[in-house]
Design a protein around this motif. Structure first.
Motif, short mmCIF file in Angstrom:
data_model
loop_
_atom_site.label_atom_id
_atom_site.label_comp_id
_atom_site.label_asym_id
_atom_site.label_seq_id
_atom_site.Cartn_x
_atom_site.Cartn_y
_atom_site.Cartn_z
N ALA A 21 0.81 -1.22 -0.05
CA ALA A 21 -0.20 -0.27 -0.03
C ALA A 21 0.80 1.12 -0.04
O ALA A 21 0.39 2.39 -0.08
CB ALA A 21 -1.00 0.15 1.33
N ARG A 22 2.15 1.22 -0.06
CA ARG A 22 3.00 2.47 0.14
C ARG A 22 3.07 3.18 1.26
O ARG A 22 2.90 4.43 1.19
CB ARG A 22 2.96 3.13 -1.29
N ILE A 23 2.71 2.49 2.58
CA ILE A 23 2.34 3.54 3.80
C ILE A 23 3.54 2.85 4.74
O ILE A 23 4.06 1.92 5.01
CB ILE A 23 0.88 2.88 4.05
N HIS A 33 7.27 -13.06 -0.52
CA HIS A 33 7.52 -11.97 0.68
C HIS A 33 8.18 -10.77 0.21
O HIS A 33 9.46 -11.08 -0.54
CB HIS A 33 8.34 -12.55 2.09
N ARG A 34 7.83 -9.47 0.31
CA ARG A 34 8.37 -8.25 -0.35
C ARG A 34 9.61 -7.70 0.62
O ARG A 34 10.75 -7.27 0.29
CB ARG A 34 7.47 -7.34 -0.95
N VAL A 35 9.20 -7.85 2.08
CA VAL A 35 9.84 -7.21 2.87
C VAL A 35 9.94 -7.91 4.20
O VAL A 35 11.08 -7.75 4.90
CB VAL A 35 9.17 -5.76 3.40
N GLY A 83 15.65 1.28 -3.02
CA GLY A 83 15.79 1.26 -1.40
C GLY A 83 16.12 -0.06 -1.12
O GLY A 83 16.25 -1.00 -1.46
N VAL A 84 16.70 0.08 0.45
CA VAL A 84 17.01 -0.89 1.19
C VAL A 84 16.12 -1.32 2.40
O VAL A 84 15.92 -0.29 3.26
CB VAL A 84 18.50 -0.79 1.67
N ILE A 85 15.70 -2.48 2.45
CA ILE A 85 14.75 -2.80 3.48
C ILE A 85 15.45 -2.46 4.95
O ILE A 85 16.45 -3.11 5.15
CB ILE A 85 14.28 -4.07 3.43
N PHE A 92 9.20 -4.53 9.20
CA PHE A 92 10.08 -4.52 7.77
C PHE A 92 9.29 -3.35 6.72
O PHE A 92 8.34 -3.60 6.56
CB PHE A 92 10.46 -5.83 7.25
N TYR A 93 9.96 -2.54 6.29
CA TYR A 93 9.72 -1.67 5.21
C TYR A 93 10.67 -1.05 4.62
O TYR A 93 12.23 -1.14 4.85
CB TYR A 93 8.86 -0.64 5.85
N CYS A 94 10.55 -0.61 3.37
CA CYS A 94 11.08 0.04 2.49
C CYS A 94 11.17 1.77 2.64
O CYS A 94 10.18 2.12 2.34
CB CYS A 94 11.10 -0.20 1.01
N PRO A 95 12.23 2.39 3.24
CA PRO A 95 11.98 3.89 3.44
C PRO A 95 11.71 4.53 2.12
O PRO A 95 11.02 5.72 2.10
CB PRO A 95 13.41 4.23 4.03
N ARG A 96 12.28 4.13 0.85
CA ARG A 96 11.91 4.74 -0.40
C ARG A 96 10.53 4.56 -0.96
O ARG A 96 9.87 5.45 -1.48
CB ARG A 96 13.06 4.23 -1.32
N CYS A 97 10.28 3.44 -0.55
CA CYS A 97 8.64 2.98 -1.19
C CYS A 97 7.59 3.45 -0.39
O CYS A 97 6.45 3.92 -0.69
CB CYS A 97 8.34 1.52 -1.50
N GLN A 98 7.92 3.63 0.95
CA GLN A 98 6.85 4.01 1.82
C GLN A 98 7.23 5.35 2.63
O GLN A 98 6.63 5.37 3.83
CB GLN A 98 6.84 2.71 2.73
#
Length: 289
Positions: free
Chosen positions: A197-199, A254-256, A270-272, A283-289
């Motif tokens: 959801a990019r949140i 799994h993505r992240v 980005g780096v998770i 776990f998340y991607c600072p660039r995507c979310q």
């Protein structure tokens, strides 16, 4: 670890074999591990359930429900007509029809009969944190109709998501784990849902925009249905298995989750990262979310 997709997979895995069977015997399996929480005690549970038929196998959030017939309900002075078993797998519980990963952690066995065919259903639990309860009709009805649980994650509509988000400033990841607000989402799938959801997981729920809430609702359905199709996620510890003692397959998608310091597969730039929220890993991607 079992969350909604894993529990739904367990339910689908045992349904055909278990529905319509008569309970011949319930026994506690010999195990050197900590005793499992069984309510009421095994003797009373056996007295109330043996001889009755399992008429339906259902899921309620992260719980498995074995509904029993109500034959001779009027003759049961303890009021146990109808009702059924509620099994909470919690961290490592499994419902199995086939050979278990090992016999050391077998906890309870239902010996079943359908026509002249004998069948076995086991509850296996490595850590022993799961619970098995036999509820009467009223208790089971309260559980299935809501009780302390929120609406099932697969049944949430956009207005439901808006209502629970507008009511709290807690981080959205923490809100997703609150079973009294939305039932069935656990730590693994919460991270995956928010990534799709990019949140950002630390965003206060009441600050989410309408488009973000809509994306989150859609991502929830997409992630959970995909995980169910792949029969859940078996992680590196190997504890989750389906009803036939086989691995799930969604861990390969799994993505992240559990991918800290790896390149994000979505944006590839980005780096998770891993943070801790409510004592759980996120776990998340600072660039995507």
């Amino acid at each position: 670890m079992p969350e909604l997709p894993e529990v739904e997979t367990m339910v689908r895995g045992i349904r055909d074999a278990v529905e319509g069977t008569r309970i011949v015997r319930i026994r506690r399996c010999p195990s050197p591990c900590r005793p499992l929480q069984i309510t009421p005690g095994l003797r009373q549970m056996a007295r109330r359930a043996e001889g009755r038929t399992i008429v339906a196998v259902q899921r309620r959030a992260k719980r498995i429900v074995l509904k029993l017939d109500d034959e001779a309900a009027a003759d049961r002075s303890d009021g146990s007509g109808g009702g059924g078993f509620v099994i909470e797998p919690r961290m490592t519980g499994l419902m199995l029809l086939s050979d278990p990963p090992n016999t050391k952690h077998l906890r309870l066995e239902w010996q079943l009969l359908k026509g002249n065919e004998e069948r076995r259903l086991w509850f296996w639990d490595q850590r022993g944190l799961g619970t098995i309860s036999l509820l009467d009709a009223e208790g089971l009805s309260q559980l299935l109709d809501g009780g302390r649980l929120g609406k099932d994650a697969l049944d949430m509509a956009p207005p439901d998501w808006t209502a629970i988000c507008r009511a709290t400033s807690r981080p959205i990841k923490v809100l997703l784990l609150d079973q009294s607000k939305v039932a069935g989402i656990g730590n693994l799938y919460a991270s995956e849902i928010l990534h799709l959801a990019r949140i950002h997981p630390e965003t206060p729920a009441d600050r989410l925009t309408r488009p973000q809430i809509q994306r989150m609702g859609a991502a929830t359905l997409e992630i959970l249905h995909a995980a169910i199709r792949h029969e859940g996620s078996t992680l590196s510890d190997g504890t989750y298995r389906n009803a036939l003692n086989q691995d799930g397959g969604y861990q390969n998608s799994h993505r992240v989750y559990d991918r800290a310091e790896e390149r994000c597969p979505t944006c590839t730039k980005g780096v998770i990262v891993r943070i801790v929220q409510a004592q759980r890993s996120t776990f998340y991607c600072p660039r995507c979310q």
